[in-house]
Write an enzyme that holds these catalytic residues in place. Structure first.
Site, short mmCIF file in Angstrom:
data_model
loop_
_atom_site.label_atom_id
_atom_site.label_comp_id
_atom_site.label_asym_id
_atom_site.label_seq_id
_atom_site.Cartn_x
_atom_site.Cartn_y
_atom_site.Cartn_z
N ILE A 41 10.39 10.29 -34.67
CA ILE A 41 9.94 9.42 -35.77
C ILE A 41 8.82 10.06 -36.60
N ALA A 47 9.48 2.94 -30.54
CA ALA A 47 9.18 4.33 -30.15
C ALA A 47 7.69 4.51 -29.99
N THR A 104 1.35 -4.51 -28.50
CA THR A 104 0.99 -4.90 -27.13
C THR A 104 -0.27 -5.77 -27.10
N ASP A 105 -0.38 -6.59 -26.06
CA ASP A 105 -1.60 -7.40 -25.90
C ASP A 105 -2.81 -6.52 -25.59
N GLU A 106 -2.54 -5.24 -25.23
CA GLU A 106 -3.65 -4.35 -24.87
C GLU A 106 -4.55 -4.05 -26.06
N TYR A 157 -4.35 4.85 -25.36
CA TYR A 157 -3.05 4.21 -25.65
C TYR A 157 -3.25 2.96 -26.51
N SER A 182 -4.41 3.60 -30.00
CA SER A 182 -3.37 4.11 -30.91
C SER A 182 -2.47 2.96 -31.37
N LYS A 183 -2.17 2.02 -30.47
CA LYS A 183 -1.34 0.88 -30.85
C LYS A 183 -2.10 -0.03 -31.83
N ASN A 240 5.73 -5.99 -19.48
CA ASN A 240 7.14 -6.30 -19.22
C ASN A 240 7.56 -5.72 -17.87
N TYR A 290 -4.74 0.86 -7.51
CA TYR A 290 -6.00 1.31 -8.09
C TYR A 290 -7.14 0.33 -7.77
N ARG A 333 -8.58 3.53 -12.09
CA ARG A 333 -8.31 4.12 -13.41
C ARG A 333 -9.58 4.05 -14.24
N GLY A 359 -11.97 3.16 -17.11
CA GLY A 359 -11.89 2.14 -18.18
C GLY A 359 -10.87 1.04 -17.91
N HIS A 360 -10.50 0.87 -16.65
CA HIS A 360 -9.43 -0.05 -16.25
C HIS A 360 -9.65 -1.47 -16.78
P1 NAD Z 1 8.98 3.71 -22.90
O1 NAD Z 1 7.92 4.75 -22.71
O2 NAD Z 1 9.85 3.32 -21.76
O3 NAD Z 1 9.94 4.13 -24.10
C1 NAD Z 1 9.51 4.75 -25.28
C2 NAD Z 1 10.70 5.39 -25.97
O4 NAD Z 1 10.22 5.99 -27.19
C3 NAD Z 1 11.36 6.51 -25.15
O5 NAD Z 1 12.75 6.36 -25.17
C4 NAD Z 1 10.94 7.77 -25.88
O6 NAD Z 1 11.89 8.82 -25.79
C5 NAD Z 1 10.80 7.27 -27.32
N1 NAD Z 1 9.91 8.11 -28.12
C6 NAD Z 1 8.66 8.55 -27.79
N2 NAD Z 1 8.16 9.31 -28.78
C7 NAD Z 1 9.10 9.32 -29.77
C8 NAD Z 1 9.15 9.91 -31.06
N3 NAD Z 1 8.16 10.65 -31.52
N4 NAD Z 1 10.26 9.70 -31.81
C9 NAD Z 1 11.29 8.96 -31.34
N5 NAD Z 1 11.30 8.40 -30.14
C10 NAD Z 1 10.22 8.57 -29.35
O7 NAD Z 1 8.17 2.47 -23.46
P2 NAD Z 1 8.42 0.91 -23.30
O8 NAD Z 1 7.69 0.44 -22.10
O9 NAD Z 1 9.87 0.61 -23.45
O10 NAD Z 1 7.63 0.36 -24.57
C11 NAD Z 1 8.29 0.24 -25.83
C12 NAD Z 1 7.31 -0.31 -26.85
O11 NAD Z 1 6.84 -1.58 -26.42
C13 NAD Z 1 6.07 0.56 -27.05
O12 NAD Z 1 5.78 0.59 -28.42
C14 NAD Z 1 4.98 -0.15 -26.26
O13 NAD Z 1 3.72 0.08 -26.83
C15 NAD Z 1 5.41 -1.60 -26.40
N6 NAD Z 1 5.04 -2.49 -25.28
C16 NAD Z 1 5.33 -2.16 -23.99
C17 NAD Z 1 5.00 -3.04 -22.96
C18 NAD Z 1 5.34 -2.73 -21.53
O14 NAD Z 1 4.99 -3.52 -20.63
N7 NAD Z 1 6.09 -1.67 -21.23
C19 NAD Z 1 4.37 -4.26 -23.26
C20 NAD Z 1 4.07 -4.56 -24.60
C21 NAD Z 1 4.42 -3.67 -25.59
P1 TYD Z 2 0.91 -0.12 -15.65
O1 TYD Z 2 2.27 -0.46 -15.13
O2 TYD Z 2 0.57 1.32 -15.85
O3 TYD Z 2 0.73 -0.96 -16.99
P2 TYD Z 2 -0.62 -1.20 -17.90
O4 TYD Z 2 -1.64 -0.21 -17.51
O5 TYD Z 2 -0.09 -0.99 -19.29
O6 TYD Z 2 -1.03 -2.62 -17.63
O7 TYD Z 2 -0.17 -0.73 -14.67
C1 TYD Z 2 -0.19 -2.12 -14.37
C2 TYD Z 2 -1.38 -2.39 -13.48
O8 TYD Z 2 -1.15 -1.75 -12.21
C3 TYD Z 2 -2.68 -1.80 -13.99
O9 TYD Z 2 -3.74 -2.69 -13.70
C4 TYD Z 2 -2.85 -0.51 -13.22
C5 TYD Z 2 -2.19 -0.82 -11.90
N1 TYD Z 2 -1.54 0.33 -11.22
C6 TYD Z 2 -1.85 0.60 -9.87
O10 TYD Z 2 -2.67 -0.09 -9.23
N2 TYD Z 2 -1.21 1.66 -9.27
C7 TYD Z 2 -0.32 2.45 -9.94
O11 TYD Z 2 0.20 3.42 -9.34
C8 TYD Z 2 -0.01 2.15 -11.33
C9 TYD Z 2 0.96 2.99 -12.10
C10 TYD Z 2 -0.65 1.06 -11.90
#
Ligand code: NAD
Ligand code: TYD
Length: 345
Positions: free
Chosen positions: A60, A82, A125-127, A153, A156-157, A183, A210, A276, A278-279
């Protein structure tokens, strides 16, 4: 309609691809994904021969290629998943997070301005709101909570969100943003908490928790996130921001113990490790705006969703074992040879 889904080979984007391809036979659902370490075409294999599905391997941030994709496909809606998405990786190497999550979003919106679209939806994201104290269970993130990101992270979002709203105000780009809680569900890359713990417990490996394990996350089953985004892109006003979450707040240790209980594994597998940096302490979403405006409600409680998720990981061992062995990277080559997808590279 032609709907461009970026990051559709990732976890949530992949689930959204399945959801949209199955639900809207008359729409064309086009996935653009760079296939980074966490993009996996095996996630899209079950829908890869459907008529309304198309895959394009592209980055992208690559302006020329993105413009060419818009030129060749009349895009009506963009849903931007993405991203670089793993907090721990952003602590190690922030730069790629800024490049993909901020510049990538800008390139996509510039393409939208140049070629015209009905909606650009940013999956956020809620983050971006930072965290809440553990001892104030009465506090929740609303759409008016100030942005206060803690990790590279989330910063950047948050930057991308600000840019999206600036394109709405300055250029009247028809945008929307959703900010979802954590999710979980099928096709989740096994470096994140839930799939990591499931896959390691199944191999009788230690489960790294952690700090003291008392940090709280608000878990949403991924299909509920998909239904919310579908409602927003079709029914919401432009310029709106929606929080998405289902009031499933759990401490990390509760989540890990639940997984062990369902898998009938011993709690001695748990290992407390260094915290982590800054957890964030607690995330908790107030989703009343999307419930009221768009009549969205999550379908799954955590108790049901976690059982479904574990069942999926038990029934789809090849998917995650390929990832753990690195084998999934060969799938792309194989898929191209079979001509299931097209490449702009
Ligand atoms: P993920 O890391 O599983 O997937 C990200 C996808 O983006 C991958 O398929 C990767 O190949 C693609 N990608 C990365 N850089 C790219 C680039 N430069 N061009 C094109 N494609 C690229 O992430 P996810 O957990 O599915 O999250 C998807 C979105 O949802 C993200 O924007 C994330 O910030 C947001 N989000 C995630 C969560 C969560 O709990 N996982 C919660 C809220 C919001
Ligand atoms: P994570 O799945 O990385 O999502 P996020 O940091 O975006 O919330 O982590 C979820 C929670 O679990 C977070 O508080 C960090 C903790 N965690 C562990 O305790 N051990 C682990 O190995 C990982 C990956 C996360």
């Amino acid at each position: 309609m032609n709907i461009l889904v970026t990051g559709g080979a990732g976890f949530i984007g992949g689930n959204f691809m399945h959801y949209m391809v199955n639900k809207y036979e008359n729409d064309k659902i086009i996935c653009v994904d760079k296939l980074t370490y966490c993009g996996n075409l095996e996630t899209l294999a079950p829908i890869s021969n459907r008529k309304n599905y198309k895959f394009i391997k592209a980055d992208i941030t690559d302006r020329n290629t993105i413009y060419q994709i818009f030129e060749e496909n009349k895009i009506d809606i963009v849903v931007n998943f993405a991203a670089e998405s793993h907090v721990d990786r952003s602590v190690e190497n922030p730069e790629i997070f800024i490049i993909t999550n901020v510049i990538g979003t800008q390139v996509l919106m510039d393409a939208c301005r140049k070629y015209g679209i009905k909606r650009f939806h940013q999956v956020s994201t809620d983050e971006v709101y930072g965290d809440l104290p553990l001892d104030r269970v009465d506090l929740f993130f609303t759409e008016n909570t100030p942005i206060r990101a803690s990790s590279p992270y989330s910063a950047s979002k948050a930057s991308a969100d600000l840019l999206v709203m600036s394109y709405y105000r300055t250029y009247q780009l028809p945008v929307s943003i959703s900010r979802c809680s954590n999710n979980y569900g099928p096709y989740h890359f096994p470096e994140k908490l839930i799939p990591l713990m499931i896959s390691r417990a199944l191999h009788n490996e230690k489960l790294p928790v952690y700090g003291n394990g008392l940090n709280v996350r608000d878990w949403l089953y991924v299909e509920d996130h998909c239904t919310a985004i579908d409602l927003i892109i079709r029914n919401s006003k432009v310029g709106e921001i929606y929080n998405i979450g289902g009031h499933n707040e759990k401490t990390n240790i509760e989540v890990v113990k639940t997984i062990l209980k369902i898998l009938e594994k011993d709690e001695s597998l748990i290992e407390y490790v260094k915290d982590r940096p800054g957890h964030d302490l607690r995330y908790a979403i107030d989703a009343s705006k999307i419930e009221k405006d768009l009549n969205w409600k999550p379908k799954y409680t955590f108790d049901i969703g976690i059982k479904k998720t574990i069942e999926w990981y038990l029934n789809n061992k090849t998917w995650w074992e390929h990832i753990l062995s690195g084998e999934y990277k060969n799938y792309f080559k194989k898929m191209y040879e079979k001509k299931y997808c097209s490449s702009n590279e």
